[in-house]
Design an enzyme around this catalytic site. Structure first.
Site, PDB file in Angstrom:
ATOM      1  N   ASP A 263       0.866  -1.166   0.000  1.00 31.42           N
ATOM      2  CA  ASP A 263       0.000   0.000   0.000  1.00 31.42           C
ATOM      3  C   ASP A 263       0.908   1.222   0.000  1.00 31.42           C
ATOM      4  O   ASP A 263       2.078   1.141   0.380  1.00 31.42           O
ATOM      5  CB  ASP A 263      -0.923  -0.006   1.219  1.00 31.42           C
ATOM      6  CG  ASP A 263      -2.182   0.822   0.991  1.00 31.42           C
ATOM      7  OD1 ASP A 263      -2.183   1.658   0.062  1.00 31.42           O
ATOM      8  OD2 ASP A 263      -3.151   0.652   1.748  1.00 31.42           O
ATOM      9  N   TRP A 264       0.386   2.359  -0.423  1.00 26.60           N
ATOM     10  CA  TRP A 264       1.213   3.546  -0.639  1.00 26.60           C
ATOM     11  C   TRP A 264       1.787   4.017   0.703  1.00 26.60           C
ATOM     12  O   TRP A 264       1.066   4.529   1.550  1.00 26.60           O
ATOM     13  CB  TRP A 264       0.393   4.622  -1.313  1.00 26.60           C
ATOM     14  CG  TRP A 264       0.448   4.592  -2.820  1.00 26.60           C
ATOM     15  CD1 TRP A 264       0.705   5.652  -3.635  1.00 26.60           C
ATOM     16  CD2 TRP A 264       0.244   3.470  -3.697  1.00 26.60           C
ATOM     17  NE1 TRP A 264       0.687   5.251  -4.956  1.00 26.60           N
ATOM     18  CE2 TRP A 264       0.405   3.920  -5.024  1.00 26.60           C
ATOM     19  CE3 TRP A 264      -0.034   2.121  -3.499  1.00 26.60           C
ATOM     20  CZ2 TRP A 264       0.291   3.087  -6.141  1.00 26.60           C
ATOM     21  CZ3 TRP A 264      -0.153   1.276  -4.609  1.00 26.60           C
ATOM     22  CH2 TRP A 264       0.007   1.768  -5.891  1.00 26.60           C
TER      23      TRP A 264
END
Length: 749
Positions: A263-264
């Site tokens: 995930d970012w």
């Protein structure tokens, strides 16, 4: 030149293949693996590092020297997010990045129809292809553990079997277009508040029985090409580089051959990222989260720090080659797939799909005295009340926010549908979130209203006195602390004094219809004072048309709740046991930059949703699987293919369903299994089969549902395996978890 090297491999394979065998170049999986071997051998160390981390907000690099283009991702799962600048979150200012907004995944799950998932995935894949995207960051299948979860609207409800069944065709439909799914957020990402710092403490049994099945189905049945790691922590390791969840379970036990994407900003440490299963790192700034520099992407954990570690002998290239192999496999499935079809953007077919999914997903929760559908022959005046009748819902909510080409609002849809001889008036009723912008996309709406609560309610009540129907469209929105990424809800009650408005209108008219727009359940203390209640979800571009279809009867509601609707917050296990949101403690997690984390123990274990209410004899406001229709159905004659089942066998249950009413409609037959006697504690019943059937008035059909040993097994923590026990089981059949009509007993031997 782009395909020259691969073409040479094909020819060499063909020349060495025995004429009596299938040519190697016709075996697609063998063909891809040979191309990967050839490519991997040709790549330099710098090129290998280049392809395993981001180069911009939403892209990772290809290998230009070998003809591999850059790889482009984009947010989903409800549409293709508008483009941002290369290295900024600001809008790119494009005029061709609008999209069709599809219903939120809670609505898709509420259809209880896998055919809708397939249409959804394929349509979204077409839009992504047209926009030049190679991966959509979705679907989401985290479990609805608490109705306060800010991101529940992006997921598929509380039940692992329902979510598993619905996610598979979505993945298959999307990937049939040559666009990778990225199933998220793996795993245990069940609330949003402090999501980077939550360390989940959960039993192995609850992990495997409740929180992992949908991911497992997406991998093993859907053949997902990518999985996104979650922000949260499990066993004190971040889930974007977690030895247990990624290496052991996902890649080991499930034999996942795709790519694990962070995930970012979910990656926190080079050493853990190298060793604990992460393949492709995405983020925002230098450390993926909070610190920036001019060469941010080169400083990612799987960039310069990794290559320096290899060069100084800290790491070998063994883990690197495995990561690159998986990324190359993703390339050959997407950017290097020469059989990729063409994409379409904002087509009539996509809008039709949105409306069909919304119509099947909207749930008729209550309909006293058959106040719905609206009687268009007798009604002269309809009053629509509520901010959500005029507020755009496609903008906001976090990363799933969209720039929709169009969005039909509920008031607009009702006016268009009723028109003619029926006057449709409007009153604001309440003022909620009037911002209307997210990440540079603005709705263009001016929803400001400076009137007081009393003034707004007085206007609505005055207009309601002369209306034949009052349609109050309220609920939540996508502002912070409502249905939105990054935060959880602060209360179970409706916001913006809506309860006062509803109570006042209920005293004024008997024909009050409440339409709840949300991705979560809300407290309804006024339930018995309202004639009809409709759950409409966030349903995208065709929201107004779909709501009008249902309220007027042009579409017969057939949606079923994908989660339990609790009467009060403490009727939910996570809150009854005071386990949410957890307990803070100090930590030395310096790599992540946190001095504290929060331990959240899932004390309710496997007892999530209806499993909890069944166990504790709690009556919900509306049960899991509940949903009414404008017609009626009967179920009868439950029979089974045998009285006994072996562990390697199957058992089919057949029930006759009849439309006993006057309108065409659909009923969803639900099969629950109960273990009569077990050596371990088991739920009262568990969903193990369902089928939606459409019937004309008076028509009847036999519906078959087949189970195997998986439907009878539990996860045995002592052996780490699934186990079933000889003995008696009940098959329970009905149309909601609290409305079982038929039962049948069988033996497992």
């Amino acid at each position: 030149m782009k395909h020259f090297i691969a073409s040479c491999v094909f020819v060499m394979c063909a020349m060495t293949t025995n004429a009596q065998q299938t040519p190697a170049y016709l075996d697609e999986s063998l063909q891809i693996e040979q191309r990967i071997d050839d490519t991997l051998a040709r790549m330099t160390l710098q090129e290998k590092i280049r392809v395993i981390h981001a180069q911009s907000k939403f892209s990772s690099a290809g290998v230009p020297r070998l003809g591999f283009p850059d790889f482009w991702t984009d947010d989903g799962p409800h549409g293709v997010r508008p483009d941002v600048l290369w290295d900024e979150w600001e809008q790119a200012g494009q005029t061709n990045d609008s999209c069709v907004a599809f219903p939120a995944l809670t609505c898709l799950a509420a259809t209880w129809n896998p055919d809708m998932s397939l249409i959804y995935g394929k349509s979204l894949g077409e839009e992504a292809l047209y926009r030049g995207k190679d991966m959509i960051l979705g679907p989401g299948v985290n479990i609805n553990r608490t109705p306060l979860g800010g991101r529940n609207f992006e997921y598929m409800g509380e039940d692992p079997y329902l979510a598993s069944t619905m996610v598979v065709p979505y993945v298959q439909g999307l990937q049939s277009m040559g666009v990778s799914a990225c199933v998220k957020h793996y795993c245990l990402n069940n609330d949003e508040e402090y999501r980077h710092q939550v360390n989940v403490v959960v039993s192995d049994r609850a992990l495997h029985e409740i929180y992992l099945p949908a991911f497992k189905a997406a991998v093993q049945q859907g053949k997902a090409w990518a999985i996104m790691g979650a922000y949260n922590i499990y066993k004190n390791e971040h889930n974007c580089h977690n030895q247990y969840t990624l290496n052991k379970i996902l890649k080991g036990d499930w034999q996942f051959d795709g790519v694990v994407v962070s995930d970012w900003g979910g990656c926190h440490d080079t050493d853990q990222a190298v060793k604990n299963g992460l393949d492709l790192e995405f983020g925002s700034w230098t450390n993926g989260l909070s610190q920036g520099s001019s060469n941010a992407y080169d400083n990612y954990y799987l960039a310069s720090p990794y290559i320096k570690g290899i060069q100084n002998g800290k790491y070998t290239t063994k883990e690197l080659d495995e990561k690159v192999r998986r990324v190359l496999r993703l390339f050959y499935r997407t950017t290097m797939n020469r059989q990729r079809p063409h994409g379409f953007l904002c087509s009539d077919a996509h809008y039709d799909a949105v409306r069909q999914i919304a119509n099947e997903g909207i749930v008729l929760l209550q309909n006293k005295h058959n106040v719905l559908p609206i009687n268009r022959q007798k009604a002269k005046r309809v009053l629509v009340v509520g901010e959500n009748a005029i507020k755009m819902m496609t903008v906001g909510g976090g990363s799933s926010s969209l720039k929709a080409q169009r969005e039909t609002l509920p008031l607009e849809g009702l006016r268009k549908k009723l028109g003619g001889n029926i006057e449709v008036d409007y009153a604001r009723g309440y003022v909620g979130d009037v911002t209307g912008d997210y990440n540079g996309v603005t709705t263009g709406q001016d929803l400001k209203d400076n009137r007081t609560e009393d003034e707004l309610i007085a206007e609505a009540v005055a207009k309601a006195k002369t209306a034949d129907y009052v349609i109050l469209i309220g609920g939540l929105n996508k502002a912070d602390y409502q249905d939105c990424e990054g935060h959880d809800r602060k209360q179970y009650e409706l916001p913006y004094a809506q309860n006062h408005l509803i109570e006042a209108l209920a005293k004024t008219t008997k024909n009050l219809v409440y339409v709840n727009v949300s991705g979560n359940a809300v407290a309804m203390p006024w339930k018995d004072k309202v004639s009809a209640i409709v759950q409409s979800w966030f349903i995208g571009s065709e929201a107004g048309n779909a709501i009008a279809d249902i309220l007027t009867g042009d579409a017969n509601p057939s949606g079923k709740l994908p989660f339990t609707w609790y009467a009060r917050l403490n009727d939910c296990g996570a809150h009854a046991l005071n386990t949410y949101p957890g307990t803070w403690r100090n930590t030395d997690d310096k790599a992540a930059g946190f001095d504290k984390i929060i331990d959240e123990e899932y004390k309710e274990g496997i007892y999530v949703g209806y499993r909890w209410t069944d166990k504790n004899n709690i009556k919900p406001t509306f049960a899991f699987g509940h949903g009414l229709s404008y017609t009626t159905f009967s179920m009868s004659n439950l029979r089974q293919s045998a009285k006994e089942m072996t562990r390697d066998g199957k058992l089919t249950f057949t029930v006759t369903v009849k439309n006993t009413g006057s309108k065409r409609g659909a009923e969803t037959v639900q099969l629950y299994i109960k273990d009569i006697k077990s050596s371990v504690d088991r739920p009262v019943k568990e969903l193990k089969g369902f089928k939606k059937v459409w019937l004309e008035p008076g028509e009847q059909k036999d519906v078959d549902m087949t189970i195997d040993n998986n439907a009878l097994a539990y996860y045995d923590e002592t052996t780490g395996t699934w186990k079933s026990e000889d003995g008696e089981f009940d098959a329970l059949v009905g149309n909601a978890s609290d409305n079982i009509m038929l039962n049948s007993r069988f033996m497992l031997k």
